[in-house]
Design an enzyme around this catalytic site. Sequence first.
Site, PDB file in Angstrom:
ATOM      1  N   TYR A  86     -17.870 -42.414  76.157  1.00 31.90           N
ATOM      2  CA  TYR A  86     -19.263 -42.629  75.379  1.00 31.90           C
ATOM      3  C   TYR A  86     -18.585 -41.870  73.759  1.00 31.90           C
ATOM      4  O   TYR A  86     -18.845 -40.397  73.655  1.00 31.90           O
ATOM      5  CB  TYR A  86     -20.080 -40.884  75.525  1.00 31.90           C
ATOM      6  CG  TYR A  86     -20.704 -41.856  76.967  1.00 31.90           C
ATOM      7  CD1 TYR A  86     -21.778 -42.687  77.101  1.00 31.90           C
ATOM      8  CD2 TYR A  86     -20.087 -40.799  78.377  1.00 31.90           C
ATOM      9  CE1 TYR A  86     -22.168 -43.490  78.143  1.00 31.90           C
ATOM     10  CE2 TYR A  86     -20.659 -41.434  79.852  1.00 31.90           C
ATOM     11  CZ  TYR A  86     -21.476 -42.174  79.873  1.00 31.90           C
ATOM     12  OH  TYR A  86     -22.140 -43.179  81.157  1.00 31.90           O
ATOM     13  N   ARG A  87     -17.274 -41.851  73.116  1.00 33.56           N
ATOM     14  CA  ARG A  87     -16.465 -41.577  72.476  1.00 33.56           C
ATOM     15  C   ARG A  87     -15.932 -39.722  72.210  1.00 33.56           C
ATOM     16  O   ARG A  87     -15.465 -39.674  71.520  1.00 33.56           O
ATOM     17  CB  ARG A  87     -17.724 -42.015  71.006  1.00 33.56           C
ATOM     18  CG  ARG A  87     -17.860 -43.069  70.657  1.00 33.56           C
ATOM     19  CD  ARG A  87     -18.466 -43.149  69.658  1.00 33.56           C
ATOM     20  NE  ARG A  87     -17.419 -42.365  68.193  1.00 33.56           N
ATOM     21  CZ  ARG A  87     -15.923 -42.672  67.487  1.00 33.56           C
ATOM     22  NH1 ARG A  87     -15.582 -43.653  68.171  1.00 33.56           N
ATOM     23  NH2 ARG A  87     -15.848 -42.267  66.869  1.00 33.56           N
TER      24      ARG A  87
END
Length: 213
Positions: free
Chosen positions: A189-190
């Site tokens: 999720y970055r």
Amino acid sequence: MHELNSNGSPESLKNGDFTEANDPIGLFSEWLAEASLSEINDPNAMALATADSDLMPNVRMVLLKGFDGEGFVFYTNSQSAKGEELAANAKAALVFHWKSIRRQVRVRGTVEMVTTEEADAYFATRPLQSRIAASASRQSRPLDSRAVFERAMEEVKERFPGEDIPRPSHWNGYRVVPISIEFWHDRPYRMHDRIAFTRPTRDAAWAKTRLYP
């Protein structure tokens, strides 16, 4: 200097939270060693970015051949495009990307030539055919056909019978002396981990900063 062994990896391998590291060269050594266990080809491959006298950028893949606190070393023909660009603008950037372990290292710094002794010693370790090709190649120059190159290689063999092929004066080593080294590790999720080490000069202490991904 960390000389790369036959599979491209340094000797040591340690574990731990890399964001707690305070020595970027030691951390790079660990990451390179880990990458050597999973990368299919050339874990020491790196993108080398340079710029010419007009500041037009250029980038290509080369192989790291050694590193230590002084910098990251590669070898090439000084009459090639990259050699001429480095002569005009002795600054460069490197990127190591190891997809198998989802990590990346970026390096920026000034560039200097290694000593004649270092270049001679490394050239002597190259396979015979590679030394012949390095002597015969007019790297980055137009080539009419492969046959022309092959004839040039035959001429080198005639001039230097046996295996005693001297290092051509135009074939040299370059050291990227880092002013910044950034380590990036992929997270879901970055939520990536990213730390940067910077120093204003090669003799200064490293300062570490954690960066937003």
